[in-house]
Design an enzyme around this catalytic site. Sequence first.
Site, PDB file in Angstrom:
ATOM      1  N   LYS A 183       0.863  -1.183   0.000  1.00 39.56           N
ATOM      2  CA  LYS A 183       0.000   0.000   0.000  1.00 39.56           C
ATOM      3  C   LYS A 183       0.899   1.232   0.000  1.00 39.56           C
ATOM      4  O   LYS A 183       1.477   1.589   1.023  1.00 39.56           O
ATOM      5  CB  LYS A 183      -0.902   0.036   1.240  1.00 39.56           C
ATOM      6  CG  LYS A 183      -1.995   1.098   1.085  1.00 39.56           C
ATOM      7  CD  LYS A 183      -2.529   1.610   2.387  1.00 39.56           C
ATOM      8  CE  LYS A 183      -1.682   2.697   2.989  1.00 39.56           C
ATOM      9  NZ  LYS A 183      -1.513   3.905   2.136  1.00 39.56           N
ATOM     10  N   GLU A 258      10.675   1.720   9.663  1.00 38.49           N
ATOM     11  CA  GLU A 258      11.562   2.860   9.344  1.00 38.49           C
ATOM     12  C   GLU A 258      10.755   4.106   9.654  1.00 38.49           C
ATOM     13  O   GLU A 258       9.891   4.498   8.874  1.00 38.49           O
ATOM     14  CB  GLU A 258      11.955   2.832   7.864  1.00 38.49           C
ATOM     15  CG  GLU A 258      12.809   1.645   7.461  1.00 38.49           C
ATOM     16  CD  GLU A 258      14.259   1.792   7.871  1.00 38.49           C
ATOM     17  OE1 GLU A 258      14.661   2.885   8.330  1.00 38.49           O
ATOM     18  OE2 GLU A 258      14.992   0.799   7.756  1.00 38.49           O
ATOM     19  N   CYS A 292      13.529  11.769   5.912  1.00 42.55           N
ATOM     20  CA  CYS A 292      13.627  11.285   7.297  1.00 42.55           C
ATOM     21  C   CYS A 292      15.017  11.492   7.877  1.00 42.55           C
ATOM     22  O   CYS A 292      15.163  11.644   9.083  1.00 42.55           O
ATOM     23  CB  CYS A 292      13.233   9.821   7.357  1.00 42.55           C
ATOM     24  SG  CYS A 292      14.168   8.825   6.208  1.00 42.55           S
ATOM     25  N   GLU A 389       9.809  16.645  14.608  1.00 45.14           N
ATOM     26  CA  GLU A 389      10.259  16.645  13.214  1.00 45.14           C
ATOM     27  C   GLU A 389       9.447  17.701  12.446  1.00 45.14           C
ATOM     28  O   GLU A 389       8.222  17.615  12.391  1.00 45.14           O
ATOM     29  CB  GLU A 389       9.973  15.246  12.656  1.00 45.14           C
ATOM     30  CG  GLU A 389      10.606  14.921  11.351  1.00 45.14           C
ATOM     31  CD  GLU A 389      10.217  13.509  10.865  1.00 45.14           C
ATOM     32  OE1 GLU A 389       9.137  13.006  11.225  1.00 45.14           O
ATOM     33  OE2 GLU A 389      11.001  12.931  10.101  1.00 45.14           O
TER      34      GLU A 389
HETATM   35  P1  NAD Z   1       2.518   8.509   7.556  1.00 43.57           P
HETATM   36  O1  NAD Z   1       2.877   7.665   8.716  1.00 43.57           O
HETATM   37  O2  NAD Z   1       1.435   9.502   7.710  1.00 43.57           O
HETATM   38  O3  NAD Z   1       2.114   7.605   6.327  1.00 43.57           O
HETATM   39  C1  NAD Z   1       2.929   6.540   5.882  1.00 43.57           C
HETATM   40  C2  NAD Z   1       2.058   5.487   5.259  1.00 43.57           C
HETATM   41  O4  NAD Z   1       1.191   4.947   6.258  1.00 43.57           O
HETATM   42  C3  NAD Z   1       1.155   6.004   4.140  1.00 43.57           C
HETATM   43  O5  NAD Z   1       1.076   5.021   3.134  1.00 43.57           O
HETATM   44  C4  NAD Z   1      -0.184   6.150   4.839  1.00 43.57           C
HETATM   45  O6  NAD Z   1      -1.282   6.046   3.967  1.00 43.57           O
HETATM   46  C5  NAD Z   1      -0.134   4.953   5.770  1.00 43.57           C
HETATM   47  N1  NAD Z   1      -1.066   5.017   6.901  1.00 43.57           N
HETATM   48  C6  NAD Z   1      -1.502   6.105   7.579  1.00 43.57           C
HETATM   49  N2  NAD Z   1      -2.367   5.723   8.548  1.00 43.57           N
HETATM   50  C7  NAD Z   1      -2.482   4.382   8.470  1.00 43.57           C
HETATM   51  C8  NAD Z   1      -3.222   3.394   9.187  1.00 43.57           C
HETATM   52  N3  NAD Z   1      -4.041   3.738  10.193  1.00 43.57           N
HETATM   53  N4  NAD Z   1      -3.087   2.103   8.835  1.00 43.57           N
HETATM   54  C9  NAD Z   1      -2.266   1.756   7.823  1.00 43.57           C
HETATM   55  N5  NAD Z   1      -1.554   2.629   7.105  1.00 43.57           N
HETATM   56  C10 NAD Z   1      -1.654   3.930   7.424  1.00 43.57           C
HETATM   57  O7  NAD Z   1       3.889   9.181   7.100  1.00 43.57           O
HETATM   58  P2  NAD Z   1       4.128  10.156   5.878  1.00 43.57           P
HETATM   59  O8  NAD Z   1       3.642  11.504   6.264  1.00 43.57           O
HETATM   60  O9  NAD Z   1       3.639   9.558   4.594  1.00 43.57           O
HETATM   61  O10 NAD Z   1       5.728  10.140   5.790  1.00 43.57           O
HETATM   62  C11 NAD Z   1       6.518  10.985   6.514  1.00 43.57           C
HETATM   63  C12 NAD Z   1       7.132  10.262   7.705  1.00 43.57           C
HETATM   64  O11 NAD Z   1       7.858   9.125   7.252  1.00 43.57           O
HETATM   65  C13 NAD Z   1       8.131  11.105   8.440  1.00 43.57           C
HETATM   66  O12 NAD Z   1       7.956  10.935   9.822  1.00 43.57           O
HETATM   67  C14 NAD Z   1       9.473  10.529   7.996  1.00 43.57           C
HETATM   68  O13 NAD Z   1      10.527  10.751   8.901  1.00 43.57           O
HETATM   69  C15 NAD Z   1       9.142   9.100   7.850  1.00 43.57           C
HETATM   70  N6  NAD Z   1      10.106   8.422   6.969  1.00 43.57           N
HETATM   71  C16 NAD Z   1      10.993   7.552   7.526  1.00 43.57           C
HETATM   72  C17 NAD Z   1      11.932   6.929   6.728  1.00 43.57           C
HETATM   73  C18 NAD Z   1      12.931   5.971   7.304  1.00 43.57           C
HETATM   74  O14 NAD Z   1      13.565   5.264   6.537  1.00 43.57           O
HETATM   75  N7  NAD Z   1      13.106   5.905   8.608  1.00 43.57           N
HETATM   76  C19 NAD Z   1      11.957   7.180   5.352  1.00 43.57           C
HETATM   77  C20 NAD Z   1      11.034   8.078   4.825  1.00 43.57           C
HETATM   78  C21 NAD Z   1      10.093   8.689   5.643  1.00 43.57           C
END
Ligand code: NAD
Length: 486
Positions: A183, A258, A292, A389
């Site tokens: 997803k 991650e 990130c 962040e």
């Molecule tokens: P997010 O957690 O809002 O969303 C990530 C994914 O989770 C999306 O596909 C979203 O649709 C899904 N999601 C949201 N709610 C959900 C639920 N209840 N059940 C299942 N899936 C759900 O994060 P974002 O805003 O898309 O990304 C930014 C974040 O990601 C930042 O905190 C960043 O630091 C982190 N990030 C971490 C890494 C790493 O490697 N550590 C890499 C890239 C981004």
Amino acid sequence: MTTTSLTLSDPSLLREACFIDGEWITGADTLDVIDPARGTLVARVPRLGAAETEAAVIAAERALPAWRALTADERSRLLMKLHDLLIDNVEDLARLLTAEQGKPLAESRGEIRYGAGYLRWFAEEARRIYGETIPAHAADKRLIAIRQPVGVVGAITPWNFPNAMIARKLAPALAAGCTMVLKPAELTPLSAFALAELARRAGIPRGVFNVLTGDAAAIGGVLTKHPAVRKITFTGSTAVGKLLLAQAADTVKKVSMELGGHAPFIVFDDADLDAAVEGAVAAKYRNSGQTCVCANRFIVQAGIHDAFVEKLGARAAALKVGPGDAEGTVQGPLIDARAVAKVESHVADAIGQGARVVTGGRRHEAGANFYAPTVLAGVTPAMRIAREETFGPVAPVFRFETEAEALALANASESGLAGYFFTRDIGRAFRVAEAMEVGMVGINTGLISTEVAPFGGVKQSGLGREGGRAGIEDYLEIKYLCFGGI
Ligand code: NAD
């Protein structure tokens, strides 16, 4: 709503359907994919839910026996073919990525090559999934450990790297002999669908890689609870990661997380000032700060502080802001209005508590989702920006006197993903690198990501590693075989 005109040399890479069991699936309900630079419509994708997710999991389960039974070399060749297709289509894939995510085209091309790098690396690693022979504890016994694929993997990915965050899960999973239901983020699904189309063209069998968009909670609910899914791999925010961890506990799935970062970037008095400023620009403003591993807290020693702030401010002010597909742009938009509002609130809070705006500190006239590259001086630990962040183009600068003070500031975070520092003292380089509570350290560099090294965090930044030799481990189970009566 007006639409974005997207010219691709291969228009069939723009897919507005989900990919389940080798078929393109549409739905009555749709979600809009919006160009963050212009607010125009790029595409409409299906809004699927629990029933379709269940179908995708069953397809992945059905495809598993034949996929895991291929030789490592056969799986490796298919992954290399997919790598080659990404490289052959880099221009179209970059255009799709910029249209849905906003980053400058040069960064999008770089991301596609970076994603392809994971496919090549794990195509190679597929052929090195070794077991062990173990000296036996009895003369008539022989002991062996073998490594086998975990099974069906559920993957959930974010919008900030719409290709690479998928590639670095897909490549090790398929190399190990697992199948996957993905997803992607609903804000940036087009890169994921294009990857599915290229996987199909590469000859990856139906059901091995399934991609669907829709109701995130419903899809995530099935992926985390379905007994056929044996592993959840997630990249995204710490809050959603915690929720998925809790949901996956019931069926005791393996998990890789991650999560968010809040990287410190320390500049010592003995640093090469120009190199530190260039490192800071690379670590902070790439992807408009929506990375990130972005440097989020600049911790600068008193003797070099004023010169660093002045030079970083001048460099930030000179960054060309605009749509990602415009000539010369190095700073694209933020992903949406919510992201801009968060940056604004962090900056307002910092200014309210005494921070000084060196440059920026305001929205940018390029459009509704643009924020000016910003440097704030006089930042203190009490400010929100010091703890949360920001995920935007803001460099908050703290001042310190001693190495111990710098480390205390750097480690004062629940996150522990990346950390950076600049020094020319070799002893300090070892001391500080070892003392930083993070999973990755950049020493005299602001760019650390590569498929050949282990990527991941400690503390609340996550569990597991992606890339490097470690990256395939999370997709493998160890099975111990004890032969008796020898
Ligand atoms: P997010 O957690 O809002 O969303 C990530 C994914 O989770 C999306 O596909 C979203 O649709 C899904 N999601 C949201 N709610 C959900 C639920 N209840 N059940 C299942 N899936 C759900 O994060 P974002 O805003 O898309 O990304 C930014 C974040 O990601 C930042 O905190 C960043 O630091 C982190 N990030 C971490 C890494 C790493 O490697 N550590 C890499 C890239 C981004």
